[in-house]
Enzyme design. Sequence first.
Site, PDB file in Angstrom:
ATOM      1  N   SER A  63       0.793  -1.236   0.000  1.00  0.00           N
ATOM      2  CA  SER A  63       0.000   0.000   0.000  1.00  0.00           C
ATOM      3  C   SER A  63       0.827   1.288   0.000  1.00  0.00           C
ATOM      4  O   SER A  63       0.325   2.337   0.291  1.00  0.00           O
ATOM      5  CB  SER A  63      -0.964  -0.003   1.181  1.00  0.00           C
ATOM      6  OG  SER A  63      -0.237  -0.019   2.383  1.00  0.00           O
ATOM      7  N   HIS A  64       2.111   1.206  -0.284  1.00  0.00           N
ATOM      8  CA  HIS A  64       2.916   2.432  -0.265  1.00  0.00           C
ATOM      9  C   HIS A  64       3.682   2.607  -1.559  1.00  0.00           C
ATOM     10  O   HIS A  64       4.530   1.795  -1.891  1.00  0.00           O
ATOM     11  CB  HIS A  64       3.879   2.429   0.929  1.00  0.00           C
ATOM     12  CG  HIS A  64       3.138   2.383   2.216  1.00  0.00           C
ATOM     13  ND1 HIS A  64       2.542   3.496   2.748  1.00  0.00           N
ATOM     14  CD2 HIS A  64       2.816   1.358   3.022  1.00  0.00           C
ATOM     15  CE1 HIS A  64       1.923   3.150   3.850  1.00  0.00           C
ATOM     16  NE2 HIS A  64       2.063   1.864   4.031  1.00  0.00           N
TER      17      HIS A  64
ATOM     18  N   ASP B 177      -7.784  -3.791   6.126  1.00  0.00           N
ATOM     19  CA  ASP B 177      -7.126  -3.778   4.817  1.00  0.00           C
ATOM     20  C   ASP B 177      -5.917  -4.712   4.841  1.00  0.00           C
ATOM     21  O   ASP B 177      -5.680  -5.420   5.827  1.00  0.00           O
ATOM     22  CB  ASP B 177      -6.739  -2.349   4.415  1.00  0.00           C
ATOM     23  CG  ASP B 177      -5.631  -1.772   5.295  1.00  0.00           C
ATOM     24  OD1 ASP B 177      -5.464  -2.242   6.428  1.00  0.00           O
ATOM     25  OD2 ASP B 177      -4.926  -0.852   4.839  1.00  0.00           O
TER      26      ASP B 177
ATOM     27  N   ASP C 286      -2.616  -4.430   5.182  1.00  0.00           N
ATOM     28  CA  ASP C 286      -1.591  -4.363   6.227  1.00  0.00           C
ATOM     29  C   ASP C 286      -2.180  -4.039   7.599  1.00  0.00           C
ATOM     30  O   ASP C 286      -1.454  -3.725   8.537  1.00  0.00           O
ATOM     31  CB  ASP C 286      -0.467  -3.387   5.848  1.00  0.00           C
ATOM     32  CG  ASP C 286      -0.936  -1.936   5.726  1.00  0.00           C
ATOM     33  OD1 ASP C 286      -2.150  -1.713   5.539  1.00  0.00           O
ATOM     34  OD2 ASP C 286      -0.094  -1.022   5.810  1.00  0.00           O
TER      35      ASP C 286
ATOM     36  N   ASP D 194      -3.902  -1.650   8.977  1.00  0.00           N
ATOM     37  CA  ASP D 194      -3.931  -0.366   9.689  1.00  0.00           C
ATOM     38  C   ASP D 194      -5.260   0.371   9.508  1.00  0.00           C
ATOM     39  O   ASP D 194      -5.553   1.306  10.238  1.00  0.00           O
ATOM     40  CB  ASP D 194      -2.741   0.532   9.307  1.00  0.00           C
ATOM     41  CG  ASP D 194      -2.687   0.884   7.824  1.00  0.00           C
ATOM     42  OD1 ASP D 194      -3.476   0.334   7.038  1.00  0.00           O
ATOM     43  OD2 ASP D 194      -1.818   1.709   7.455  1.00  0.00           O
ATOM     44  N   ARG D 195      -6.083  -0.065   8.532  1.00  0.00           N
ATOM     45  CA  ARG D 195      -7.376   0.605   8.352  1.00  0.00           C
ATOM     46  C   ARG D 195      -8.514  -0.344   8.755  1.00  0.00           C
ATOM     47  O   ARG D 195      -8.329  -1.545   8.882  1.00  0.00           O
ATOM     48  CB  ARG D 195      -7.542   1.087   6.912  1.00  0.00           C
ATOM     49  CG  ARG D 195      -6.556   2.216   6.607  1.00  0.00           C
ATOM     50  CD  ARG D 195      -6.757   2.846   5.258  1.00  0.00           C
ATOM     51  NE  ARG D 195      -6.615   1.908   4.181  1.00  0.00           N
ATOM     52  CZ  ARG D 195      -7.489   1.761   3.189  1.00  0.00           C
ATOM     53  NH1 ARG D 195      -8.606   2.480   3.158  1.00  0.00           N
ATOM     54  NH2 ARG D 195      -7.281   0.889   2.229  1.00  0.00           N
TER      55      ARG D 195
ATOM     56  N   LYS E 106      -1.951   4.359  12.151  1.00  0.00           N
ATOM     57  CA  LYS E 106      -3.360   4.032  12.381  1.00  0.00           C
ATOM     58  C   LYS E 106      -3.434   2.538  12.674  1.00  0.00           C
ATOM     59  O   LYS E 106      -2.540   1.787  12.302  1.00  0.00           O
ATOM     60  CB  LYS E 106      -4.227   4.433  11.192  1.00  0.00           C
ATOM     61  CG  LYS E 106      -3.685   4.100   9.824  1.00  0.00           C
ATOM     62  CD  LYS E 106      -4.520   4.793   8.757  1.00  0.00           C
ATOM     63  CE  LYS E 106      -3.910   4.629   7.381  1.00  0.00           C
ATOM     64  NZ  LYS E 106      -2.973   5.689   7.037  1.00  0.00           N
TER      65      LYS E 106
END
Length: 506
Positions: A47-48, A223, A225, A227-228, A323
């Site tokens: 995601s990055h 999600d 990883d 964090d959401r 997060k």
Amino acid sequence: MAAANGVRRVWVGQNSLMSTPAVSAVIRERIAADGSKATGAFILTASHNPGGPTEDFGIKYNMENGGPAPESVTDNIFSNTKTITEYLITEDLPDVDISVVGVTSFSGPEGPFDVDVFDSTIDYIKLMKTIFDFESIKKLLSSPKFTFCYDALHGVAGNYAKHIFVEELGADESSLLNCVPKEDFGGGHPDPNLTYAKELVERMGLGKSTSNVEPPEFGAAADGDADRNMILGKRFFVTPSDSVAIIAANAVQSIPYFASGLKGVARSMPTSAALDVVAKNLNLKFFEVPTGWKFFGNLMDAGMCSICGEESFGTGSDHIREKDGIWAVLAWLSILAFKNKDNLGGDKLVTVEDIVHQHWGTYGRHYYTRYDYENVDAGAAKELMANLVNMQSSLSDVNKLIKEIRSDVSDVVAADEFEYKDPVDSSVSKHQGIRYLFGDGSRLVFRLSGTGSVGATIRVYIEQYEKDSSKTGRDSQDALSPLVDVALKLSKMQEYTGRSAPTVIT
């Protein structure tokens, strides 16, 4: 490369499965046998800034505080890439089996070098137990009236879900959906929203098909990883903006970690102002920051913020500097456990929907939607934004225009291009989005991202505030329809972009 550059020790999560929040927790909390701590972490995540053959892979660096590297560091790394002429690597270092927990020691070119493979859930779970009352959540989950469902969307959260929800809190394993981490996320898209978490949405009674099976009381998704998060009640969706406001409003009484009070709260600028109203009522410090978790991290490092969130399904607190999706789920379970503590044997539990409606009754409701126009011609997108800025020089003209579009919309009382001066380091972030603020507490926000050759994305955030408790139960689309009209006509969206409808509505 670490061995060749004189690093003494590398910690690796078992099977290389580690959530982004757990990485932050490990940097901050884990202490090696010799008393050493991590100085930072590399996170290899989908995601990055995606790179790789199919743009499915990126590298992120987190600092000693457990948070993402600030721009000063990433800018430095980038400038090094332009001058670097060589790199060091140890070519004869044997492979380490990262599926087995344990320390493997080598003698590297710069001296002793250890690879420590560890169970990546232990430190994170230990931290969660210092924040939440696991016993009260366990009582809630053991009530025959309470049913719950957690969907990891085949991301890394599955690794933590089984340990926390099943082994620690006693939930039934059948409560877990898609909790086996898969490299390709099972062919799905691990985005915790109503579009992509289809199976969970169906199970919670929010899908298009009708089922005779009674949905669970509580549902959540993560999600890739972890964090959401997305929070759902039975046939009920909690917007991320409401979620952070409700957690903040209930934290002190429901979550032991916050028992002595909140230092402050913060949200990203596009997130609805639901949190602002809570902060005002509870007399809390409040911060509105640009999009990007590092802005929250600065406030937290300075002891100014306890709870924060963003509209893109990210919620967190100062226990780490990322997060944290599972933290948000445990926060909601704590609130449900607190509200039902004298009621577990009663006829009917206090539900997610009840809690949200109670909140609206106290603080009012922020009806909220986001329209995304993807792959728009970059030139046209920039013109649209420039026009919106130019219009701000005369609010009387803007209000005249608005009244011609919809006479039932409140007047614009302020308009600007959002700029943030960080209260901690005084750095200034400019051009963070265009805001139109209305007299009744409603807002329109326009943001532009990705103005590269492929095309730009225009995001329009539309928010209608309703204080009258007799009107907080309206259908969201009906309540927002006048402001939607105003947003699209004021911006001349179709004229500039040629689009008669957005790509995605959230």
